[in-house]
Design a protein around this motif. Sequence first.
Motif, PDB file in Angstrom:
ATOM      1  N   HIS A 104       7.169   5.120  10.808  1.00  0.00           N
ATOM      2  CA  HIS A 104       5.849   5.745  10.796  1.00  0.00           C
ATOM      3  C   HIS A 104       5.195   5.678   9.420  1.00  0.00           C
ATOM      4  CE1 HIS A 104       5.930   7.098  14.893  1.00  0.00           C
ATOM      5  NE2 HIS A 104       7.024   7.815  14.720  1.00  0.00           N
ATOM      6  N   ARG A 105       5.986   5.817   8.361  1.00  0.00           N
ATOM      7  CA  ARG A 105       5.412   5.774   7.019  1.00  0.00           C
ATOM      8  C   ARG A 105       4.996   4.364   6.603  1.00  0.00           C
ATOM      9  NH1 ARG A 105       9.942   9.292   5.434  1.00  0.00           N
ATOM     10  NH2 ARG A 105       9.188  11.436   5.268  1.00  0.00           N
ATOM     11  N   ASN A 106       5.565   3.365   7.238  1.00  0.00           N
ATOM     12  CA  ASN A 106       5.352   1.982   6.799  1.00  0.00           C
ATOM     13  C   ASN A 106       4.748   1.109   7.895  1.00  0.00           C
ATOM     14  OD1 ASN A 106       6.688   1.891   3.970  1.00  0.00           O
ATOM     15  ND2 ASN A 106       8.184   2.959   5.244  1.00  0.00           N
ATOM     16  N   LEU A 107       3.914   1.708   8.722  1.00  0.00           N
ATOM     17  CA  LEU A 107       3.287   0.953   9.820  1.00  0.00           C
ATOM     18  C   LEU A 107       2.438  -0.204   9.306  1.00  0.00           C
ATOM     19  CD1 LEU A 107       2.289   4.037  11.972  1.00  0.00           C
ATOM     20  CD2 LEU A 107       3.919   2.266  12.656  1.00  0.00           C
ATOM     21  N   GLY A 108       1.880  -0.064   8.143  1.00  0.00           N
ATOM     22  CA  GLY A 108       1.063  -1.141   7.596  1.00  0.00           C
ATOM     23  C   GLY A 108       1.864  -2.267   6.988  1.00  0.00           C
ATOM     24  N   ASN A 111       0.817  -1.199   0.000  1.00  0.00           N
ATOM     25  CA  ASN A 111       0.000   0.000   0.000  1.00  0.00           C
ATOM     26  C   ASN A 111       0.860   1.261   0.000  1.00  0.00           C
ATOM     27  OD1 ASN A 111       0.900  -0.458   2.717  1.00  0.00           O
ATOM     28  ND2 ASN A 111      -0.570   1.061   3.365  1.00  0.00           N
ATOM     29  N   GLU A 112       0.205   2.404  -0.223  1.00  0.00           N
ATOM     30  CA  GLU A 112       0.917   3.664  -0.150  1.00  0.00           C
ATOM     31  C   GLU A 112       1.360   3.906   1.285  1.00  0.00           C
ATOM     32  OE1 GLU A 112      -1.469   6.775  -1.649  1.00  0.00           O
ATOM     33  OE2 GLU A 112      -1.572   5.955  -3.677  1.00  0.00           O
ATOM     34  N   THR A 113       2.451   4.641   1.424  1.00  0.00           N
ATOM     35  CA  THR A 113       2.949   4.931   2.760  1.00  0.00           C
ATOM     36  C   THR A 113       1.986   5.843   3.495  1.00  0.00           C
ATOM     37  OG1 THR A 113       4.234   6.774   1.878  1.00  0.00           O
ATOM     38  CG2 THR A 113       5.347   4.652   2.071  1.00  0.00           C
ATOM     39  N   MET A 114       1.973   5.755   4.827  1.00  0.00           N
ATOM     40  CA  MET A 114       1.096   6.558   5.650  1.00  0.00           C
ATOM     41  C   MET A 114       1.725   7.920   5.915  1.00  0.00           C
ATOM     42  SD  MET A 114      -0.295   3.697   8.371  1.00  0.00           S
ATOM     43  CE  MET A 114      -1.593   4.805   8.979  1.00  0.00           C
TER      44      MET A 114
END
Length: 350
Positions: free
Chosen positions: A87-91, A2-5
């Motif tokens: 933080h950007r890749n929590l998913g 997915n896109e980064t958060m």
Amino acid sequence: MNETMELPPFFDPARAGEWSYRPDAAGLRAAAEARRGRLKRVEGGRTDLLLVDLQRDFCLPEGALYVGGRSGRGAVEDTARIAAFIHRNLGAIDRIVPTFDTHTPLQIFHRSFWIDADGTPPPPFTLISEEILAGGALLPSPGVMALLPPEVAAQGLAWVERQLLHYVRSLARQGRNVLIVWPDHCLIGSEGHAMPGLIQEAWLFHALLRGAATPAIVKGDDPWSESYSAFGAEVPDRWDGGRLVKPQDDAALHDLLGADRIVVAGQASSHCVRWSVDDLLARMRALDPALPRRVYILRDGMSAVVGLDAAGRPIPELDFTPQADEAFARWAELGAHIVETTVPMADWPR
């Protein structure tokens, strides 16, 4: 993937170099609960983020063994980038696995272990070679005798001197780093042993948001050997053929090998990251030569050990940048991917 958060509002990269910064656990819990419904988990296998020795003594300028790199800002800037990456890749990151260098004063790489002919401990960053030991320029301190295994205690100093010669010869034979007297660092129970606040904050937020397991690897607590690698001691054996250092618990390594992707960051690229990745890739290749393709090294998430003089210039014999550069090239040849924190994981090589 997915896109980064987006980065959370509490994240402040300007605090990457602050010794006193502490995360607000209660605030992080509230933020995680508010954000949980917007988290999109990435499917397609488990991704582990291995954080090697991200501890205050290495990551902050006040630390006992700050890894500043050639710029002097290395580990501080790395810390900000790694925290932002989490933080950007929590998913996409399923587990964060930190390692903790864990020491006491009386270890082979600390001053308390050694004395010179006048009974004075050597200064930090003293290089200990076979020639220095054979010439008697450095000797084990009296306290070392208490560390002797019971079965050899009667041999006393003679046994220790033979073991120390065996140690430095083994390092040279294996192509390992020369034995160095480091400043006392990462002493268990000290503030320097802990994570820098910005990394601890990201680690806690990930765990609270995802309800994720938080495994950790403790290393480096044996007095008779350095343990740059998270997966084994530099020289575990004795000069007489026995084993001196207690066997490494391979449970953490076996657990890590169960991941579909292993992302690596930490300090320092020339030392603990270097030997940890070497050991990880060697174990992978022994199982399947294709397995190193599961490893992604965050090149901008680590720096090399560089000793600077009073004018801020690198001291050649204490500048380990070339060793780090050689490691990056070798890892790539073995199949590992060298990537950047700023590149979306969706754009990384598969």
